[in-house]
Design a protein around this motif. Sequence first.
Motif, mmCIF file in Angstrom:
data_model
loop_
_atom_site.group_PDB
_atom_site.id
_atom_site.type_symbol
_atom_site.label_atom_id
_atom_site.label_comp_id
_atom_site.label_asym_id
_atom_site.label_seq_id
_atom_site.Cartn_x
_atom_site.Cartn_y
_atom_site.Cartn_z
ATOM 1 N N UNK A 254 0.760 -1.596 -0.146
ATOM 2 C CA UNK A 254 -0.463 0.087 -0.273
ATOM 3 C C UNK A 254 1.032 1.551 -0.116
ATOM 4 N N UNK A 255 1.936 1.276 0.379
ATOM 5 C CA UNK A 255 2.974 2.470 0.461
ATOM 6 C C UNK A 255 3.407 2.494 -0.873
ATOM 7 N N UNK A 256 4.045 1.190 -1.236
ATOM 8 C CA UNK A 256 3.715 1.379 -2.389
ATOM 9 C C UNK A 256 3.879 2.684 -4.187
ATOM 10 N N UNK A 257 2.399 2.214 -3.525
ATOM 11 C CA UNK A 257 1.135 2.923 -4.366
ATOM 12 C C UNK A 257 0.450 4.378 -4.191
ATOM 13 N N UNK A 258 1.006 4.406 -2.820
ATOM 14 C CA UNK A 258 0.439 5.221 -2.333
ATOM 15 C C UNK A 258 0.957 6.573 -2.765
ATOM 16 N N UNK A 259 2.976 6.298 -2.737
ATOM 17 C CA UNK A 259 4.027 6.740 -2.996
ATOM 18 C C UNK A 259 4.275 7.244 -4.111
ATOM 19 N N UNK A 260 3.567 6.478 -5.122
ATOM 20 C CA UNK A 260 3.277 6.547 -6.378
ATOM 21 C C UNK A 260 4.612 5.764 -7.000
ATOM 22 N N UNK A 261 5.386 4.717 -6.292
ATOM 23 C CA UNK A 261 6.641 4.043 -7.174
ATOM 24 C C UNK A 261 5.577 2.679 -7.739
ATOM 25 N N UNK A 262 6.983 1.578 -8.142
ATOM 26 C CA UNK A 262 6.359 0.842 -8.668
ATOM 27 C C UNK A 262 7.531 -0.719 -7.727
ATOM 28 N N UNK A 263 6.464 -1.964 -7.655
ATOM 29 C CA UNK A 263 7.443 -2.568 -7.106
ATOM 30 C C UNK A 263 8.830 -2.743 -8.293
ATOM 31 N N UNK A 264 10.139 -2.901 -7.824
ATOM 32 C CA UNK A 264 11.229 -3.248 -8.244
ATOM 33 C C UNK A 264 11.430 -2.119 -7.685
#
Length: 775
Positions: free
Chosen positions: A686-696
């Motif tokens: 959820x933090x990856x998405x909230x902060x506007x990043x992507x997996x990897x």
Amino acid sequence: MSKKPDFYTPYKGPAGGWGALQSTTKHWLKSDNAIRNINTLLKTNQPHGFDCPGCAWGEKHDPAKIRFCENGAKAVNWEATSRKVDAAFMAEHSVTWLNTQSNYFLEYQGRLTEPMRYNRETDHYEPISWDQAYKQIADTLKSQSSPDNVAFYTSGRASNEAAFLYQLFARAYGTNNFPDCSNMCHEASGYALTSSIGNGKGTVKIDDFDHTDAVFVFGQNPGTNHPRMLETLKEVVQRGAHLLSFNTLRERGLERFQNPQNPIEMLTNGSQPTTTGYFCPKIGGDMAVVRGMVKVLIDLEEAAQQQGKAVFDHDFISEHTQGVDAYLEQVKQTSWPDIIKQSGLTKEEITHAANVYANANSVIITWAMGITQHHHSVATIHEIINLLTLRGNLGKPGAGTCPVRGHSNVQGDRTMGINERPSQAFLDALEKRFHFTPPQNHGLAVVDTIRAMHDGKVGVFIALGGNFAAATPDTQATEQALKKCQLTVQISTKLNRSHLITGTEAIILPCLGRTDIDHQMKGQQKVTVEDSFSMIHASGGVLQPLTKEQKSEPAIIAGIAAATLGNFPIDWMEAVSDYDIIRDHIAAVIPGFTDFNQRILQAGGFYLGNSARERKWTTPSNKAILHTHVLPESILPKRAQDLLSDKTLIMQTLRSHDQYNTTIYGMDDRYRGIKGERKVVFINPADIQRLGFEEGQSVTLRSIWDDGVERKVNGFKLVPYSIPAGNIATYYPETNPLVPLDSHGEFSNTPTSKSIAIELEAYEEESDNIAVFAR
């Protein structure tokens, strides 16, 4: 441009089992001594073998049993290699070039085999004789304007005999400057336990796990850091006792374990649970969890009293404690919303844990660095001790405190006097035995030593083992401080980062490891170590040293001491001719070691004792003291609190499965599913998405502190993981540059490596890590 993390595959199997055997086999082969090292491993933790150079978890006396785990096998194979770092190796590689290599590369090159001195003009280490090395060190020590210009660092690997000689030498020289690896791990445990029950060690023996009704495991990952503990935990669950684990990350070792020594489990690929309840509090939320449990217990006590019963052990409280009323009043004043917010658990989860505790007649609470490396660590451990006290879970079978130490003799080193704040009783005992007055002023621990080196107040740094440059916080600040020294001396088994961060002069002294046979003038010697349960074990190496130039730690200390002090206050060379002489000195100075040389001959070693286990409280009031703390508004130090934003994350550092302390055995982290990578960030999806990043995606981590210093590390990849939102985890020592030197525990001065405020940024280009020391 981001990409999916192809280096990450979630692990589905149990801890231990076939995976552990495969990993152990791989490390056998990497040692270049596979057949010899199989025989060596069978001597690990055996009565006529050597104590594992890995963790400090204890052993039940069962000589027929194989007594090493996967990580113990890695430690033994890592040490018992045939590869050498000698003069030819150093002639080929400059210090500047070596310092560009990874920590894994450095230690993989093999064992240090001869004393060497750094030549600043050529940028290479060059051979030096032992006598020349001793003379240079002694001349430098004699030239200091004050003994307090020198710091004597100690790793938890050092034996009791080496540690005792080391502290005797330093105090005869005139200083109490003993920065120690304890300062960076369990200092909070020692402080909290001593101030509460009068003894800084755990109160339980390993046999207590056979009699406990419940075990509460806080802030530790046994599957990676002390795998032999998993068998103990599994046995607790198998006989029907409760085992509740509180750990921020989901860790496979705390869920299921396949015992490699159980044929049925191995043949059927079965496994057994290691917990009956798993809770994932927020980083630093453990104090709030325990506070909430006590709040539930108060309600249960009030309900029980209406029925003429009790939840609290009032007889124990009345006879043995002080401060209970003030503590309980503080608990009542703590609101549930504050507890829930800081803990990250629900009221229902905390209530469940409290009910398990209330219905258990005997309870053990264990903890490790997930508890001790925070600003409020001492308060958290006080809270744990208070919880145990309310139901009399101190000083009875199957109950008590169990801080799980890291390195195999880190507890023993402190027992031997490696302490910058020694007790007056210890100093008086030294004076009586050796007829000199030891220094009375307090010395320097790790953080203050780094500051003193930077400020020019410490100019000589001698390290008995360890990897100070890599292990300490604020990496660039530490490196700058070391470079300001007049002389740095490293007593080591293998090449590491600290050999490459030199003072104006630098000397490497190669020492024997735990697996090596120690030949002295009067024959083959044994040393002793102390485990987490205050058991003293003898340890004797089984392998011939690679070269005659390698010396034992006691012999090296004696050589430096004799060159510096002559035969004051003892004949140093006579003392190391037969370690029985050293142990006789220990027996005369340190309580609990009477008949030391005779008692180490008994199978399984001997128990050193713990006054609190006997319900004898060596506190000023002769009572167990319940300390009262307000639940902190934030787990972060004040200097970070005012700089936070909605993008702030709280980071904890941790070890991979192929790692022990700063030693990297390999690039995999099997239980967390990482393959061939260390620059990773475990983060809630959820933090990856909230902060506007992507997996990897590759990111830069920037720590938040108020001194205007930019501390960042680059090129770390985001890994979605089961961790509370707002929290992340990264490997140590790669993210040590993010830990400000001034961010340390209240009372303990331990770096807050488990709670650092950071922000993430997209990583765009290669650049060096930046961290400049500023005051």
